[in-house]
Each structure stands twice: as structure tokens, then as C-alpha cells.
Design an enzyme around this catalytic site. Structure first.
Site, PDB file in Angstrom:
ATOM      1  NE  ARG A   1      39.026  36.882  39.611  1.00 25.40           N
ATOM      2  CZ  ARG A   1      38.902  38.214  39.588  1.00 25.40           C
ATOM      3  NH1 ARG A   1      39.922  38.972  39.283  1.00 25.40           N
ATOM      4  NH2 ARG A   1      37.753  38.769  39.869  1.00 25.40           N
TER       5      ARG A   1
ATOM      6  NE  ARG B   1      36.189  45.120  45.333  1.00 26.73           N
ATOM      7  CZ  ARG B   1      35.991  46.108  46.186  1.00 26.73           C
ATOM      8  NH1 ARG B   1      34.786  46.486  46.485  1.00 26.73           N
ATOM      9  NH2 ARG B   1      37.010  46.723  46.723  1.00 26.73           N
ATOM     10  CB  THR B   2      35.434  38.267  42.884  1.00 27.16           C
ATOM     11  OG1 THR B   2      35.556  39.466  42.150  1.00 27.16           O
ATOM     12  CG2 THR B   2      34.655  37.261  42.061  1.00 27.16           C
TER      13      THR B   2
ATOM     14  CG  HIS C   1      34.624  39.144  36.378  1.00 28.36           C
ATOM     15  ND1 HIS C   1      34.101  38.112  37.134  1.00 28.36           N
ATOM     16  CD2 HIS C   1      34.948  40.124  37.247  1.00 28.36           C
ATOM     17  CE1 HIS C   1      34.113  38.469  38.402  1.00 28.36           C
ATOM     18  NE2 HIS C   1      34.618  39.684  38.499  1.00 28.36           N
TER      19      HIS C   1
ATOM     20  CE  LYS D   1      54.076  21.449  46.966  1.00 32.19           C
ATOM     21  NZ  LYS D   1      53.178  20.461  47.600  1.00 32.19           N
TER      22      LYS D   1
END
Lengths: 311, 151
Positions: free
Chosen positions: A101, A51-52, A129, A80
Site C-alpha cells: 500500500r 483493515r486492509t 485498490h 531516510k
């Protein structure tokens, strides 16, 4: 805002918040503009958040920017063992702004310290956020005509709810009156109650959630009470149906009251509330687009005057 | 009461006094005293102290500690005193001043903090009002007596 990055809501002044909201209003008037034509936005999602990501990518696309990035860190070199610093350094060679994010707390701040291009924090672990909070503020202002002197009732998981903590911090500039409604196990942590006291924010706490506890509210901010948050499952069973907003609870509420929710919703707002004129959570999500357009433009050095529809 | 020194004097160097007994071993470790081959080091343990009842002290000849080392001691032994000795005289005597920032001295107790998952220096700010250290990155607060050191 150091180098125009957006990491946290905590350090923004009331004026800075209102400035960004004013930018958002310009995009509400006209969301499709080629302001960022020729710019490249990287969306680095080290933790999935559909959604973000969709909201940021929509914002970038509607402004004419192009988007690169990844939605799943499993396909990147971080599996890695590549460090975040190396990933940021590499991507900053390509992009004009990085939206990220990350599952680790403080990752966005670290990224701003190593990156030559601005960083927009789209969530770092349970830490911050900021664009969610900005769209919450935008919605509050949009529905109430102001941010000052409002009664805000926050319901549900006040212990772990990152959006709740950031909203409290952001509202400190605007003399709010909070009512915190939560089961005992998920009540607001002491540090945030102390924060409210230090900031002279008035608040009440209650475990009761019924039509009388929301009668004075201008905003009801619902969050989800999640089973996995409880150490005592008996307690969860006892409260799981208590913190559900039902349509019949809305009879005594103020006319201007709006119901917000950061989404996704599970069952904490009954489906038939969606048809009530107080419900506003889907419009709230839409405001995320305008605020993310504002945040991207601000990060890239555009001012409010640059983005005004009528100059 | 006898004024005789409980630990022999040094001509030049550093004296760290009023160390709580239980912190002595930690201070020896934090200062890496085993890595000072050109210094005579005298350690006094469980000495009489008017202030503490019992105390420890360390005298290190011909060596002066770096700011980073002293910053570490601010957290470990905040009430100790530091003396700089020149020609058997105390040239400077002071308490440990708590700096406002600690760079790469303290480990963040939050396992989900970026500093515990990325090769990078830690950074903490001292909040004098709450007497806690706050992680610059994740915001986690830690009491000074619960601190873990990076070295």
C-alpha cells in the site's frame, strides 16, 4: 496479468474477473489450507491501513504462509530517503510475493516493473485498490447469484470515491444499470460519465436520496460524505444528513436487495439498519479474506484447479 | 510574389518549417541549439506564410535530430514540417508523426504521481481519440498544449 501481479482492475477482462471470483469461492468453502506452506508474503504498508493489512495477513496466515513487513513507514529507510525501487529490490530478495500500500499514485505499477517477484496492489494513493473491487464483485455475485443485468445504486461521495470508480470499471463487463446518488459537489466526475457512455453503461444521476430512489435497486452501495471534501461548508451542512440510509427507507425495496459499504462506516448507515436482513456490509468485509486468499495464490502461480476443494 | 528565400539555403542538414511564432523560443530551447558547435544555424522569425499568416523556421546545417528530440517537437509543434536536406535538395519532407509512447519526455502534472517522487523515467501514451497524453503510471491525462517537458 503481467507476471501474475495485480495492479489495477481496469485491465482485467470479464473472464479474468470471474476466474478470480471462482478461486475466491473455493476459499469460502474452506479458508484454512496449507497451500502456501513455506512461502513468505511481505506486506509493505507505506501508508497505514489497518483493515486492509489485517485482511491480507489473515489470508496469508490461513494459507500457511509466513508474513514479514512493516505497518508504518516511519520505521523504515524510506524516511531516510530510500527509493521505492530500492525497498522493493531489497524485500524481493526475501519474499515470494509483495503486498504493498502506497500513498503515491502509480507506485504499484512502478514496483511491478522493477520487482522480480509478483506485486499485489493494496491501494496506491487515490488510484487503484483492486482487491476491494474484487471483494465487492464477489459479494454482488454471492448475494444476487449473478453479476449480469443488475440495478446498482451508488450513494455518497462519487467524486473522490476510489472504490466507486473501480466498481464502475469492473462492472462494465456485466451490463449493469447504475443510479448515481450524490450531492452536486460530489457528483461523478465527467470522465467517468464519459467512460460509462463509451462502454454503453446505462446510468441515471440524482441528488435525491429517499425510499423511492432505491426501490428498484438490487445493490445499494453506500459511501461516506466527508466534510473535508467540501469547498463550501454551507453546502456540507445542507447535505450532511441527506445521504444517510435509515431503516424506514427500506420498506419498498426488493427482497433480494443488499446494502454494501467499503467500510469504515461513520454515520451514513444508521446503526439500526445493521439488524435489517438487507444489510450485508460485514459479510462483504469477510469476503475480502477469500478474495485475498485467491489473489495471493494467483500471484504465486496457483491455478483454479490447484485450489479446488473437491478435485 | 517573389520566390526568393527568406532564409538562406543550407547544403546539408535539417529544416523545421511552419513553426508558430510563439513556439520558436521553446523549440530553440528543446533542441538545445546552443549545443551544436559544428552547425550553422539560421532562425527566421515572423516570416510570411500562406498557411499561418506568419511563421518561424529553423535551418540547421550538418545535423540531424534524434528520435527523442523529434518526439518532443511532435507535442510542441504538431503542425510543423521537417525536411532533411542533402546537397541543397530536399531528400525527405514530412509532418511530425505523433508516436504512441513518450519515454521520459513529458513531466506528469500530478504531484502525487510516483514519477514526481522517485528517480525514474516518465512514460506517457498518446490517446489519439481524445488528443491527450495519459500517464502510464497514475493515469493522469494532460492536453498536448499544456505539457511540461523533462528537459
Amino acid at each position: 496479468m503481467e507476471n501474475n501481479s495485480l495492479v489495477s482492475i481496469a485491465n482485467l477482462s470479464g473472464e479474468q474477473l470471474k476466474y478470480l471470483l471462482a478461486m475466491g469461492r473455493e476459499f469460502e468453502k474452506c479458508p484454512n489450507r496449507k497451500i502456501l506452506d513455506g512461502k513468505l508474503v511481505a506486506t509493505l504498508f507505506f501508508e497505514p491501513s489497518t483493515r486492509t493489512r489485517l485482511s491480507f495477513e489473515t489470508a496469508a496466515n490461513r494459507l500457511g504462509a509466513r508474513v514479514i513487513g512493516f505497518t508504518d513507514p516511519k520505521v523504515t529507510s524510506s524516511t531516510k530517503g530510500e527509493t521505492l525501487k530500492d525497498t522493493i529490490m531489497m524485500v524481493s530478495n526475501y519474499a515470494d510475493v509483495i503486498v504493498m500500500r502506497h500513498y503515491l499514485e502509480g507506485a504499484a505499477l512502478w514496483a511491478t516493473e522493477v520487482s522480480p517477484v509478483p506485486i499485489v496492489n493494496a491501494g496506491d494513493g487515490s488510484n487503484q485498490h483492486p482487491t476491494q473491487t474484487l471483494l465487492d464483485l464477489y459479494t454482488i455475485q454471492q448475494t444476487q447469484g449473478r453479476l449480469e443485468d443488475l440495478n446498482i445504486c451508488i450513494v455518497g461521495d462519487l467524486k473522490y470515491g476510489r472504490t466507486v470508480h473501480s466498481l464502475i470499471m469492473a462492472m462494465r463487463h456485466f451490463n449493469p444499470k447504475f443510479q448515481f446518488v450524490a450531492p452536486r459537489e460530489l457528483s461523478l466526475p465527467e470522465e467517468y460519465k464519459r467512460y460509462c457512455q463509451e462502454q454503453h453503461i446505462s446510468f441515471e444521476e440524482t441528488e435525491r436520496f429517499d425510499s423511492s430512489s432505491i426501490a428498484d435497486a438490487d445493490i445499494i452501495y453506500m459511501t461516506r460524505v466527508q466534510r473535508e471534501r467540501f469547498t463550501d461548508l454551507m453546502e456540507y451542512e445542507r447535505v450532511k444528513d441527506v445521504y444517510i440510509l435509515q431503516r424506514d427507507m427500506l420498506g419498498q425495496t426488493k427482497d433480494n436487495m443488499k446494502i454494501l459499504h467499503p467500510l469504515p462506516r461513520v454515520n451514513e448507515i444508521a446503526q439500526d439498519v445493521d439488524d435489517d436482513p438487507h444489510a450485508y456490509y460485514f459479510q462483504q468485509a469477510k469476503n475480502g479474506l477469500y478474495m485475498r486468499e485467491a489473489v495471493l495464490c494467483n500471484a504465486l502461480g496457483y491455478t483454479l484447479d490447484d485450489v479446488r476443494v473437491e478435485k | 510574389m517573389s520566390k526568393q528565400l527568406q532564409v538562406a539555403a543550407i547544403q546539408n542538414g535539417t529544416v523545421i518549417d511552419h513553426i508558430p511564432n510563439e513556439k520558436l523560443v521553446e523549440v530553440v530551447r528543446l533542441l538545445h541549439l546552443e549545443r551544436l558547435p559544428n552547425s550553422s544555424i539560421m532562425i527566421g522569425y515572423n516570416l510570411n506564410s500562406e498557411q499561418l499568416g506568419h511563421k518561424s523556421l529553423i535551418k540547421v546545417s550538418n545535423h540531424y535530430f534524434s528520435k527523442e528530440e523529434l518526439d518532443t517537437l511532435c507535442i510542441a509543434i504538431p503542425n510543423a514540417t521537417l525536411s532533411i536536406i542533402e546537397d541543397y535538395q530536399i531528400k525527405e519532407k514530412r509532418a511530425f508523426d505523433m508516436p504512441s509512447d513518450f519515454d521520459n519526455i513529458v513531466v506528469c502534472p500530478n504531484p502525487m504521481c510516483i514519477t514526481n517522487n522517485e528517480p525514474m523515467p516518465t512514460k506517457f501514451h498518446y490517446c489519439a481519440d481524445k488528443k491527450v497524453l495519459k500517464c502510464h503510471y497514475c493515469g493522469k491525462e494532460v492536453e498536448t498544449d499544456e505539457v511540461r517537458f523533462t528537459k
